[in-house]
Motif scaffolding. Structure first.
Motif, PDB file in Angstrom:
ATOM      1  N   TYR A  75      55.225 -17.594  -1.707  1.00 39.13           N
ATOM      2  CA  TYR A  75      53.952 -18.135  -1.231  1.00 39.13           C
ATOM      3  C   TYR A  75      54.196 -19.251  -0.210  1.00 39.13           C
ATOM      4  O   TYR A  75      53.503 -19.327   0.818  1.00 39.13           O
ATOM      5  N   ALA A  76      55.151 -20.120  -0.498  1.00 42.09           N
ATOM      6  CA  ALA A  76      55.452 -21.222   0.418  1.00 42.09           C
ATOM      7  C   ALA A  76      55.918 -20.689   1.767  1.00 42.09           C
ATOM      8  O   ALA A  76      55.529 -21.220   2.821  1.00 42.09           O
ATOM      9  N   ASN A  77      56.730 -19.630   1.775  1.00 47.15           N
ATOM     10  CA  ASN A  77      57.203 -19.045   3.023  1.00 47.15           C
ATOM     11  C   ASN A  77      56.047 -18.427   3.810  1.00 47.15           C
ATOM     12  O   ASN A  77      55.988 -18.544   5.049  1.00 47.15           O
ATOM     13  N   GLN A  78      55.129 -17.750   3.111  1.00 49.34           N
ATOM     14  CA  GLN A  78      53.984 -17.153   3.775  1.00 49.34           C
ATOM     15  C   GLN A  78      53.121 -18.230   4.432  1.00 49.34           C
ATOM     16  O   GLN A  78      52.668 -18.075   5.576  1.00 49.34           O
ATOM     17  N   LEU A  79      52.891 -19.329   3.732  1.00 47.06           N
ATOM     18  CA  LEU A  79      52.123 -20.435   4.280  1.00 47.06           C
ATOM     19  C   LEU A  79      52.857 -21.077   5.449  1.00 47.06           C
ATOM     20  O   LEU A  79      52.253 -21.431   6.473  1.00 47.06           O
ATOM     21  N   PHE A  80      54.162 -21.200   5.327  1.00 46.61           N
ATOM     22  CA  PHE A  80      54.988 -21.781   6.383  1.00 46.61           C
ATOM     23  C   PHE A  80      54.900 -20.944   7.663  1.00 46.61           C
ATOM     24  O   PHE A  80      54.739 -21.478   8.768  1.00 46.61           O
ATOM     25  N   MET A  81      54.959 -19.629   7.502  1.00 48.07           N
ATOM     26  CA  MET A  81      54.873 -18.745   8.667  1.00 48.07           C
ATOM     27  C   MET A  81      53.486 -18.811   9.304  1.00 48.07           C
ATOM     28  O   MET A  81      53.346 -18.744  10.535  1.00 48.07           O
ATOM     29  N   LYS A  82      52.467 -18.956   8.479  1.00 43.94           N
ATOM     30  CA  LYS A  82      51.108 -19.056   9.005  1.00 43.94           C
ATOM     31  C   LYS A  82      50.947 -20.312   9.854  1.00 43.94           C
ATOM     32  O   LYS A  82      50.319 -20.289  10.923  1.00 43.94           O
ATOM     33  N   ARG A  83      51.540 -21.403   9.418  1.00 43.16           N
ATOM     34  CA  ARG A  83      51.394 -22.672  10.131  1.00 43.16           C
ATOM     35  C   ARG A  83      52.221 -22.686  11.409  1.00 43.16           C
ATOM     36  O   ARG A  83      52.006 -23.540  12.271  1.00 43.16           O
ATOM     37  N   ARG A  84      53.164 -21.756  11.558  1.00 41.20           N
ATOM     38  CA  ARG A  84      53.972 -21.674  12.775  1.00 41.20           C
ATOM     39  C   ARG A  84      53.528 -20.540  13.685  1.00 41.20           C
ATOM     40  O   ARG A  84      54.233 -20.188  14.626  1.00 41.20           O
ATOM     41  N   SER A  85      52.348 -19.968  13.380  1.00 42.15           N
ATOM     42  CA  SER A  85      51.899 -18.786  14.118  1.00 42.15           C
ATOM     43  C   SER A  85      51.728 -19.069  15.621  1.00 42.15           C
ATOM     44  O   SER A  85      52.085 -18.238  16.466  1.00 42.15           O
ATOM     45  N   LYS A  86      51.164 -20.245  15.983  1.00 40.74           N
ATOM     46  CA  LYS A  86      50.971 -20.564  17.401  1.00 40.74           C
ATOM     47  C   LYS A  86      52.307 -20.669  18.129  1.00 40.74           C
ATOM     48  O   LYS A  86      52.446 -20.222  19.273  1.00 40.74           O
ATOM     49  N   GLU A  87      53.280 -21.265  17.463  1.00 46.72           N
ATOM     50  CA  GLU A  87      54.608 -21.402  18.067  1.00 46.72           C
ATOM     51  C   GLU A  87      55.216 -20.028  18.333  1.00 46.72           C
ATOM     52  O   GLU A  87      55.776 -19.776  19.410  1.00 46.72           O
ATOM     53  N   ILE A  88      55.091 -19.113  17.352  1.00 46.94           N
ATOM     54  CA  ILE A  88      55.620 -17.759  17.533  1.00 46.94           C
ATOM     55  C   ILE A  88      54.887 -17.061  18.674  1.00 46.94           C
ATOM     56  O   ILE A  88      55.490 -16.330  19.483  1.00 46.94           O
ATOM     57  N   GLY A  89      53.555 -17.301  18.775  1.00 46.13           N
ATOM     58  CA  GLY A  89      52.781 -16.717  19.871  1.00 46.13           C
ATOM     59  C   GLY A  89      53.234 -17.221  21.226  1.00 46.13           C
ATOM     60  O   GLY A  89      53.309 -16.451  22.203  1.00 46.13           O
ATOM     61  N   LEU A  90      53.568 -18.516  21.328  1.00 50.38           N
ATOM     62  CA  LEU A  90      54.056 -19.078  22.595  1.00 50.38           C
ATOM     63  C   LEU A  90      55.390 -18.457  22.999  1.00 50.38           C
ATOM     64  O   LEU A  90      55.629 -18.168  24.188  1.00 50.38           O
ATOM     65  N   TYR A  91      56.259 -18.252  22.034  1.00 46.44           N
ATOM     66  CA  TYR A  91      57.539 -17.610  22.318  1.00 46.44           C
ATOM     67  C   TYR A  91      57.321 -16.215  22.898  1.00 46.44           C
ATOM     68  O   TYR A  91      58.009 -15.788  23.837  1.00 46.44           O
TER      69      TYR A  91
END
Length: 657
Positions: A75-91
């Motif tokens: 669950y923590a990893n899923q939340l972590f990935m969600k909070r980094r979604s904009k960064e992944i989109g910029l890449y």
């Protein structure tokens, strides 16, 4: 720019986001490593007084703990990935392939995991001593505890978390590979499913969920009644029905009932919504569809954790009472072993002696039943009981008075009272060949004067001396009576340890033999020590797992509310700009936290209460005090997460303007 440079810059930039994930990993590793360390410590696993295999109990506990840890990390990893979604989109926007992005995040994960696991193992090493001291305190052992490092716990922890890391990496790759650029920029801020109107069908489903929970509660209250369950299969079927109805009902309540109730509250305002309604009622209603599964899971886990903790503490809390019930005297001698008493006199040890000559008699107690019993269960109402003469029992119960046609039931335990509820002032019947005796039961008492090892957990019957004299001349009764006599000795507490050695020497460690049977009789102190060790082991493991449940569920809610706070930051800015104060906004937020943390806790407490109430009598002699203590401590610790969440919201509101 080198990929390694980008990785370290990204980690430094995302240190705020990493905090949650890093905490989850350290917390999980610390718990798991310290638990494994304790389980390999000989001062814990080698219990002196109990035959319980502590190693096996810890093995089962470690599996349950691992499941909790893995789910929490996922669950923590899923939340972590969600909070980094904009960064992944910029890449992706600058042309970086998904495979490169995945590789970069995997490298970050590996570095993060190595640091977190190393930190968790170090903390677990020091905390394991504290936990070991707590366990030895629970079982009332005075062993000296030193820092203990377990290579076995080390390699098991590394292997387990390495496997979990591989699965997390696969989860991360899967999330990135399926992501779309537009979704990534809206993943963190997009609104949850919004409910405009509750259909009649959903209303019926929501009400059905409440009915299912109420039905499960009702079935739990009659689970162990013989009139409702005539066989073990019936009982297991009832358990399955209770579990299924409560779990399904909980999900339906969160999925439909809560949203419907919130919609009713909002509709009743007729468009005149206060700030508290905007910040509490509306967000709860809008997010309920996506939150229903997690809230249901948290509620079920809360009920399970509280149930396990309560039953364990009930058993531990009533250990002394249980020992008194099973062994009403400090020491017991069967069939007149004179060596023990002679040794006591030789050592000039004072004692009080109670002698009994019991008989095993078939007694019909059907008329004592409060409720009717199915024919398939009638064998439970007419069985062999130990019968004691009034003159011998009166030495133990001085205020006991019986007339010529009366009887007294002693040793009527909580378990018997639940399985076979009896009432006094009714008739029992003794029918042995040419002897028929009908006696009125004057009183049914919990106090025992016969060891439970001889009654096999049932009650004994005290009858007038003239009735006893008529019974003892019956050949069948004399043949059925295995132990012709037993003697109870009460010793001054200061002499118990010394007398225990004498007892072991003169009785071959409490071993007694008759023509048809042999048994081992333990002293009251031995019984108490065995129960404290066995139950202390159970409550320690249950407490450890319960704390893991508590921290996992509380942290999940905390992380979820932190994420929602970030999403609602723009709304707080708007509210501040139009003139609302920080205190006014916080009132609505506090109402939301009371619901988000309070409702799962309230329903979980109700689940645990009915589960514990249905079978607590098998674990101890007291329900109210241990249950209240357990729930109070759990609620107090659980509330800490709600306080931290509110403080985080307050910080976000302050930053909003």
């Amino acid at each position: 720019m080198k990929l390694s440079t980008l990785v370290f810059r990204s980690m430094r930039k995302n240190i705020k986001h990493y905090f949650l994930y890093f905490f989850a990993l350290i917390f999980s590793t610390t718990l798991y490593f310290s638990f494994l360390t304790i389980s390999t410590n000989d001062s814990v696993t080698l219990l002196k007084n109990s035959n319980v295999k502590a190693g096996a109990a810890f093995s089962v506990g470690s599996i349950i703990l691992l499941i909790i840890v893995v789910l929490f990390v996922f669950y923590a990893n899923q939340l972590f990935m969600k909070r980094r979604s904009k960064e992944i989109g910029l890449y992706q926007m600058i042309g970086m392939p998904k495979s490169t992005i995945s590789w970069m995040i995997l490298v970050e994960n590996i570095i993060l995991w190595i640091i977190a696991i190393a930190t968790g193992i170090a903390l677990g090493f020091f905390f394991s001593r504290l936990f070991t001291m707590a366990f030895l305190k629970v079982i009332k052992s005075e062993q000296l505890v030193t820092l203990y490092f377990s290579p076995e716990a080390l390699w098991k922890t590394i292997v387990v978390f390495a496997i979990v890391l591989v699965v997390i990496m696969l989860q991360t790759i899967w999330i990135i590979s399926r992501s779309k650029l537009l979704d990534l920029f809206h993943a963190e801020s997009k609104a949850e499913q919004k409910i405009k109107k509750i259909s009649f069908f959903k209303l019926v489903i929501g009400l059905f969920g409440i009915v299912l929970i109420v039905y499960g509660y009702y079935r739990s209250t009659v689970l162990f009644k013989i009139s409702d369950n005539v066989s073990m299969n019936d009982m297991f079927i009832s358990m399955g029905v209770i579990l299924g109805t409560v779990i399904i009902g909980t999900f339906l309540v969160f999925r439909y009932s809560v949203a419907f109730i919130m919609n009713l509250i909002r509709s009743s305002k007729k468009g005149h919504l206060r700030l508290g309604d905007v910040l509490a009622v509306t967000p709860i209603m809008h997010r309920m569809k996506s939150s229903s599964l997690s809230l249901s899971l948290i509620t079920i886990l809360t009920g399970l954790a509280l149930g396990i903790l309560s039953l364990g503490y009930i058993a531990y809390y009533g250990a002394e009472s249980t020992a008194n019930q099973s062994s009403p005297y400090d020491f017991i001698i069967l069939n007149q072993n004179e060596k023990f008493e002679q040794s006591l006199k030789k050592e000039e040890i004072e004692f009080t002696k109670y002698e009994f000559t019991p008989l095993t008699v078939q007694v019909d107690t059907r008329k004592l039943l409060k409720n009717t019993v199915p024919k398939d269960s009638e064998f439970n109402t007419s069985f062999e009981n130990l019968v004691i003469p009034y003159s011998q029992a009166k030495k133990v119960i001085p205020d006991l008075e019986l007339s010529n046609n009366e009887a007294y039931l002693s040793g009527y335990s909580q378990v018997m009272a639940s399985l076979l509820p009896l009432k006094a002032d009714e008739e029992i019947n003794v029918d042995v060949h040419n002897l028929q005796k009908k006696l009125i039961v004057k009183e049914i008492a919990q106090k025992s004067i016969v060891p439970s090892m001889l009654t096999y957990g049932s009650y004994s019957i005290i009858v007038p001396d003239h009735v006893f004299d008529q019974l003892k001349v019956q050949k069948d009764i004399r043949t059925a009576t295995i132990w012709k006599s037993y003697t109870g000795y009460n010793i001054h507490p200061e002499d118990v340890i010394k007398v225990q050695k004498i007892y072991d020497q003169t009785t071959n460690n409490g071993e007694f033999n008759s023509k048809h049977a042999s048994t081992n009789i333990f002293s009251k102190n031995q019984n108490l020590n065995m129960q404290i060790e066995a139950l202390g082991l159970v409550i320690f493991i249950a407490g450890f797992i319960g704390c893991a449940f508590l921290l996992a569920t509380g942290s999940i809610l905390y992380f979820k509310q932190m994420s929602e706070a970030e999403e609602e930051k723009a709304s707080f800015t708007t509210l501040r700009k139009i003139g609302f104060t920080e205190q006014e906004i916080m009132k609505g937020i506090i109402l939301k936290q009371i619901f988000s943390f309070g409702l799962p806790l309230l329903i979980g407490v109700l689940h645990s209460y009915f589960a514990v109430k249905s079978g607590w009598m098998f674990f101890g002699s007291e329900l109210t005090a241990p249950l209240f203590i357990t729930i109070s401590i759990y609620v107090a610790l659980y509330s800490i997460f709600a306080v931290f969440t509110t403080l985080y919201y307050k910080k976000i509101v302050k930053q909003a303007l």
